[in-house]
Design a protein around this motif. Sequence first.
Motif, PDB file in Angstrom:
ATOM      1  N   UNK A 172     -50.155 -16.697   1.450  1.00 54.64           N
ATOM      2  CA  UNK A 172     -51.459 -16.956   0.827  1.00 54.64           C
ATOM      3  C   UNK A 172     -52.583 -16.327   1.647  1.00 54.64           C
ATOM      4  N   UNK A 173     -52.517 -16.484   2.969  1.00 53.75           N
ATOM      5  CA  UNK A 173     -53.539 -15.907   3.835  1.00 53.75           C
ATOM      6  C   UNK A 173     -53.548 -14.384   3.724  1.00 53.75           C
ATOM      7  N   UNK A 174     -52.371 -13.781   3.697  1.00 51.53           N
ATOM      8  CA  UNK A 174     -52.283 -12.328   3.552  1.00 51.53           C
ATOM      9  C   UNK A 174     -52.893 -11.870   2.234  1.00 51.53           C
ATOM     10  N   UNK A 175     -52.626 -12.611   1.149  1.00 50.17           N
ATOM     11  CA  UNK A 175     -53.231 -12.275  -0.140  1.00 50.17           C
ATOM     12  C   UNK A 175     -54.749 -12.355  -0.073  1.00 50.17           C
ATOM     13  N   UNK A 176     -55.272 -13.421   0.534  1.00 53.91           N
ATOM     14  CA  UNK A 176     -56.722 -13.598   0.599  1.00 53.91           C
ATOM     15  C   UNK A 176     -57.379 -12.520   1.457  1.00 53.91           C
ATOM     16  N   UNK A 177     -56.748 -12.172   2.563  1.00 57.69           N
ATOM     17  CA  UNK A 177     -57.310 -11.130   3.442  1.00 57.69           C
ATOM     18  C   UNK A 177     -57.396  -9.784   2.731  1.00 57.69           C
ATOM     19  N   UNK A 178     -56.397  -9.480   1.907  1.00 56.69           N
ATOM     20  CA  UNK A 178     -56.373  -8.189   1.212  1.00 56.69           C
ATOM     21  C   UNK A 178     -57.054  -8.245  -0.147  1.00 56.69           C
ATOM     22  N   UNK A 179     -57.426  -9.454  -0.601  1.00 57.12           N
ATOM     23  CA  UNK A 179     -58.028  -9.599  -1.924  1.00 57.12           C
ATOM     24  C   UNK A 179     -57.025  -9.448  -3.053  1.00 57.12           C
ATOM     25  N   UNK A 180     -55.747  -9.578  -2.742  1.00 55.95           N
ATOM     26  CA  UNK A 180     -54.706  -9.421  -3.752  1.00 55.95           C
ATOM     27  C   UNK A 180     -54.465 -10.750  -4.463  1.00 55.95           C
ATOM     28  N   UNK A 181     -54.833 -10.797  -5.734  1.00 60.77           N
ATOM     29  CA  UNK A 181     -54.565 -11.979  -6.553  1.00 60.77           C
ATOM     30  C   UNK A 181     -53.160 -11.853  -7.130  1.00 60.77           C
ATOM     31  N   UNK A 182     -52.283 -12.826  -6.908  1.00 64.10           N
ATOM     32  CA  UNK A 182     -50.909 -12.713  -7.413  1.00 64.10           C
ATOM     33  C   UNK A 182     -50.877 -12.548  -8.932  1.00 64.10           C
ATOM     34  N   UNK A 183     -49.805 -11.929  -9.422  1.00 65.31           N
ATOM     35  CA  UNK A 183     -49.629 -11.783 -10.862  1.00 65.31           C
ATOM     36  C   UNK A 183     -49.012 -13.049 -11.428  1.00 65.31           C
ATOM     37  N   UNK A 184     -49.359 -13.340 -12.663  1.00 67.44           N
ATOM     38  CA  UNK A 184     -48.920 -14.570 -13.311  1.00 67.44           C
ATOM     39  C   UNK A 184     -47.395 -14.707 -13.328  1.00 67.44           C
ATOM     40  N   UNK A 250     -62.748 -19.521  -0.486  1.00 70.56           N
ATOM     41  CA  UNK A 250     -62.594 -18.113  -0.860  1.00 70.56           C
ATOM     42  C   UNK A 250     -61.118 -17.731  -0.947  1.00 70.56           C
ATOM     43  N   UNK A 251     -60.315 -18.631  -1.479  1.00 69.43           N
ATOM     44  CA  UNK A 251     -58.884 -18.398  -1.635  1.00 69.43           C
ATOM     45  C   UNK A 251     -58.648 -17.677  -2.959  1.00 69.43           C
ATOM     46  N   UNK A 252     -57.635 -16.808  -2.997  1.00 67.83           N
ATOM     47  CA  UNK A 252     -57.317 -16.104  -4.242  1.00 67.83           C
ATOM     48  C   UNK A 252     -56.035 -16.638  -4.877  1.00 67.83           C
TER      49      UNK A 252
END
Length: 343
Positions: A172-184, A250-252
């Motif tokens: 989750x932290x890696x996604x937020x740092x890169x701004x990558x929102x997971x796919x459904x 600011x979590x994605x």
Amino acid sequence: MTVRAVELPRLWMPYPLRVNPYLSALHEESESWAREMGMLAGGEGPPDHRPVWTRSTFHAMTVDQLTAWTLPDASLADLRLNHRFNIWALAWDDYFASAFKQTGDLPGALVFTARLHAFLRPEQGARLPEPTNAVERGIADLQQRLFPPRLAHWRHEFNRALAKYIDAGVEELSNSRSGRIPHLIDYAPFRRESFAAYTAPYSVELATGARIPEQIRNSRTVRALLDAFMDVMGLANDIASYEREVNEERDVNNLVLVVGTSLGITLHDAVPAALNLVNARLRDFEHLRQSELPLLVRRSGLDHEERAELETWLHGAEGFLAGLHAWYTGAPRYASSDAPYPT
């Protein structure tokens, strides 16, 4: 725009809320273990341990209600044990958010997570590292308590679920740092891990004393039923915690963002779409429970005792979902942003 600005459909919950009769006893001792572990400011942990909560913040979460609402059938001893686990899981979540998510400290999160893995030892009586913070101290204590003899078979499975939970925090932290929102398509299975949902069947078993019979436990129907059970828990939490996670942290990693991005729709449309998805997973659980599971039971030749045990577990699972729904819609942990769907 915020979630509370959107007119929402009602979250479907067909099961009545049942409250454990030992709630008052749990309330009286609610902070004692957290204080002993050093999770509360001014607690009994070593002075260099960083507390997770103030006393007022801790009591505002009403963890005692969460435990008593989700496990209405548990004995006082089992309720206390699961209560400590709930406290620990929330402590990990809040500690990880403040120490790593809010600072973007991925290297620190990796070190923290690697150390926690050292505490998840499946061998009974295994020597654990010396705890260096309140979260480690809590999991070290739980490792000595979580596996009563009648549930020794859960030692490997439960620790495996905890490993998935803490590893998901790093992702989750890696996604937020890169701004990558997971796919459904990928998100629901991942949310089972990041919500610690794989521990929930253990909690139901602890509370009811019942297991899903061995003959059907690995069947497609039961696996689908458990997936739907876990999806309702984690995905509904995303809607309840949207304001807190997305606007404050600011979590994605949140279903509303995932639905909006994956489908290319606005927040105004993503919120009811996310709610409808949660409702759909609960309908899946009900369909499997009422239509497909009875056929499987007949084909598998379960005897009377095995059928009764399965029904006891399922009744406990329904109570678990009803209790979580009540906590999401009423707990001050989410109330600062108003309840995101009607109660």
